[in-house]
Design a protein around this motif. Structure first.
Motif, PDB file in Angstrom:
ATOM      1  N   ASP A  72       0.865  -1.185   0.000  1.00  0.00           N
ATOM      2  CA  ASP A  72       0.000   0.000   0.000  1.00  0.00           C
ATOM      3  C   ASP A  72       0.897   1.229   0.000  1.00  0.00           C
ATOM      4  OD1 ASP A  72       0.890   0.393   2.606  1.00  0.00           O
ATOM      5  OD2 ASP A  72      -0.835  -0.592   3.497  1.00  0.00           O
ATOM      6  N   ASP A  73       0.350   2.397   0.380  1.00  0.00           N
ATOM      7  CA  ASP A  73       1.158   3.610   0.189  1.00  0.00           C
ATOM      8  C   ASP A  73       2.406   3.717   1.062  1.00  0.00           C
ATOM      9  OD1 ASP A  73      -0.450   3.957   2.341  1.00  0.00           O
ATOM     10  OD2 ASP A  73      -1.168   5.952   1.798  1.00  0.00           O
ATOM     11  N   ILE A  74       2.456   2.961   2.172  1.00  0.00           N
ATOM     12  CA  ILE A  74       3.685   3.066   2.986  1.00  0.00           C
ATOM     13  C   ILE A  74       4.354   1.713   3.277  1.00  0.00           C
ATOM     14  CG2 ILE A  74       3.158   5.290   4.109  1.00  0.00           C
ATOM     15  CD1 ILE A  74       2.257   3.602   6.588  1.00  0.00           C
ATOM     16  N   ASN A  75       3.877   0.652   2.627  1.00  0.00           N
ATOM     17  CA  ASN A  75       4.414  -0.683   2.925  1.00  0.00           C
ATOM     18  C   ASN A  75       4.855  -1.442   1.685  1.00  0.00           C
ATOM     19  OD1 ASN A  75       3.934  -1.465   5.925  1.00  0.00           O
ATOM     20  ND2 ASN A  75       2.051  -0.391   5.302  1.00  0.00           N
ATOM     21  N   LEU A  76       5.978  -2.166   1.843  1.00  0.00           N
ATOM     22  CA  LEU A  76       6.429  -3.116   0.824  1.00  0.00           C
ATOM     23  C   LEU A  76       6.611  -4.476   1.497  1.00  0.00           C
ATOM     24  CD1 LEU A  76       9.379  -1.156  -0.898  1.00  0.00           C
ATOM     25  CD2 LEU A  76       7.047  -1.458  -1.782  1.00  0.00           C
ATOM     26  N   LEU A  77       6.436  -5.541   0.717  1.00  0.00           N
ATOM     27  CA  LEU A  77       6.819  -6.864   1.206  1.00  0.00           C
ATOM     28  C   LEU A  77       8.231  -7.129   0.706  1.00  0.00           C
ATOM     29  CD1 LEU A  77       3.692  -9.175   0.689  1.00  0.00           C
ATOM     30  CD2 LEU A  77       4.479  -8.062   2.801  1.00  0.00           C
ATOM     31  N   VAL A  78       9.068  -7.614   1.611  1.00  0.00           N
ATOM     32  CA  VAL A  78      10.466  -7.887   1.245  1.00  0.00           C
ATOM     33  C   VAL A  78      10.875  -9.264   1.767  1.00  0.00           C
ATOM     34  CG1 VAL A  78      11.168  -5.460   1.198  1.00  0.00           C
ATOM     35  CG2 VAL A  78      11.363  -6.742   3.343  1.00  0.00           C
ATOM     36  N   LYS A  79      11.847  -9.851   1.057  1.00  0.00           N
ATOM     37  CA  LYS A  79      12.399 -11.119   1.504  1.00  0.00           C
ATOM     38  C   LYS A  79      13.111 -10.901   2.830  1.00  0.00           C
ATOM     39  CE  LYS A  79      13.814 -12.959  -2.471  1.00  0.00           C
ATOM     40  NZ  LYS A  79      14.870 -12.988  -3.490  1.00  0.00           N
ATOM     41  N   LYS A  80      12.950 -11.840   3.754  1.00  0.00           N
ATOM     42  CA  LYS A  80      13.692 -11.738   5.020  1.00  0.00           C
ATOM     43  C   LYS A  80      15.165 -12.018   4.733  1.00  0.00           C
ATOM     44  CE  LYS A  80      13.716 -13.384   9.709  1.00  0.00           C
ATOM     45  NZ  LYS A  80      13.166 -14.316  10.676  1.00  0.00           N
ATOM     46  N   VAL A  81      16.017 -11.124   5.141  1.00  0.00           N
ATOM     47  CA  VAL A  81      17.464 -11.314   4.940  1.00  0.00           C
ATOM     48  C   VAL A  81      18.193 -10.956   6.234  1.00  0.00           C
ATOM     49  CG1 VAL A  81      17.459 -10.821   2.440  1.00  0.00           C
ATOM     50  CG2 VAL A  81      17.771  -8.929   4.066  1.00  0.00           C
ATOM     51  N   ASP A  82      19.405 -11.442   6.362  1.00  0.00           N
ATOM     52  CA  ASP A  82      20.271 -10.989   7.465  1.00  0.00           C
ATOM     53  C   ASP A  82      21.062  -9.810   6.936  1.00  0.00           C
ATOM     54  OD1 ASP A  82      19.496 -12.891   9.309  1.00  0.00           O
ATOM     55  OD2 ASP A  82      20.918 -14.378   8.547  1.00  0.00           O
ATOM     56  N   ILE A  83      20.763  -8.632   7.455  1.00  0.00           N
ATOM     57  CA  ILE A  83      21.436  -7.423   6.970  1.00  0.00           C
ATOM     58  C   ILE A  83      22.916  -7.456   7.377  1.00  0.00           C
ATOM     59  CG2 ILE A  83      21.588  -4.904   7.298  1.00  0.00           C
ATOM     60  CD1 ILE A  83      19.247  -5.520   5.540  1.00  0.00           C
TER      61      ILE A  83
END
Ligand code: TMP
Length: 236
Positions: A72-83
């Motif tokens: 939506d306007d302020i959310n993205l789905l992202v793959k979980k990663v170890d930063i």
């Protein structure tokens, strides 16, 4: 779903899928390791939209990112990663901490891009580090440092051209990478790419369109961000 992590500009939430997180972009702005703080209406929206556009453009050029989907306007789905706790900064033109540290005047162009690393640690003020520090601190191996540098150079080349077509000069930027946790064990671009994390100057006028408007009290912070988004949308 549960809040997993809250940073200065974003929150991360778990989702039904253990390999996927929801990344929410906040309206808060900080500078100088949060010594300066403010809130700007619509910053979250603008940075989410800008990050999404840039990530899609980079993906189309073969750069792997952790983007999964728009929400939506302020959310993205992202793959979980170890930063990785190594922030990668690429500079095409002298500015910011580079100019301050070594006294080279802001606006001086470099013949070749400078790639530098900093230790992602608010507690220590994100200090400048090198490959040896990263290895000894267990942040990344030598090979991984080289991989980060190579990826950063490719991303820089692609983004220089993209922003140029939008009438913007890519002065410098900071990116972060993560290791995938789904077993594939690859390093992908993660976090955000926005006027919070890039310096962007209007090619014609030299006007600053990024977070330096906030850092330097130049005013019109969100007008700058909105102009960046508009130019990217017109170009995409
Ligand atoms: P610097 O000149 O202050 O080191 O910043 C270089 C670039 O990195 C600039 O585009 C802003 C970005 N940046 C971040 O995204 N986060 C940070 O915490 C800092 C210090 C810089």
């Amino acid at each position: 779903m549960g809040l997993l992590y809250e940073g200065k500009a974003k929150k991360l939430f778990t989702t039904d899928d253990s390999d996927v997180l929801r990344m929410e972009f906040k309206d808060e702005a900080t500078a100088f390791n949060a010594q300066k703080k403010s809130e700007f209406e619509d910053k979250g929206k603008l940075n989410k939209a800008i990050t999404l556009l840039i990530y899609k453009m980079l993906e189309s050029k073969g750069v792997g990112t952790h983007l999964v989907a728009d929400v939506d306007d302020i959310n993205l789905l992202v793959k979980k990663v170890d930063i990785l706790l190594v922030e990668v900064i690429v500079r095409n033109v002298a500015a910011g901490s580079f100019s301050k540290r070594v006294g080279v005047k802001e606006g001086t162009p470099f013949k070749q891009p400078i790639v530098e690393f900093s230790y992602k640690s608010d507690e220590h003020g994100d200090p400048l580090i090198n490959d040896d520090y990263a290895r000894e601190m267990g942040l990344a191996t030598y090979e991984e440092c080289e991989e980060l540098r190579q990826k950063a150079r490719v991303i820089n080349d692609v983004m220089i051209d993209f922003f140029k077509e939008c009438g913007l000069k890519l002065v410098d930027f900071k990116i972060e990478f993560g290791r995938t946790t789904d077993g594939s064990d690859i390093i992908v671009l993660a976090d955000e790419i926005s006027p919070d994390t890039c310096r962007l100057w209007d090619i014609e006028t030299g006007e600053k369109m990024d977070k330096d408007r906030f850092r330097e009290d130049l005013g019109g912070v969100m007008e700058g961000y909105a102009s960046v988004l508009k130019r990217l949308q017109d170009q995409a």
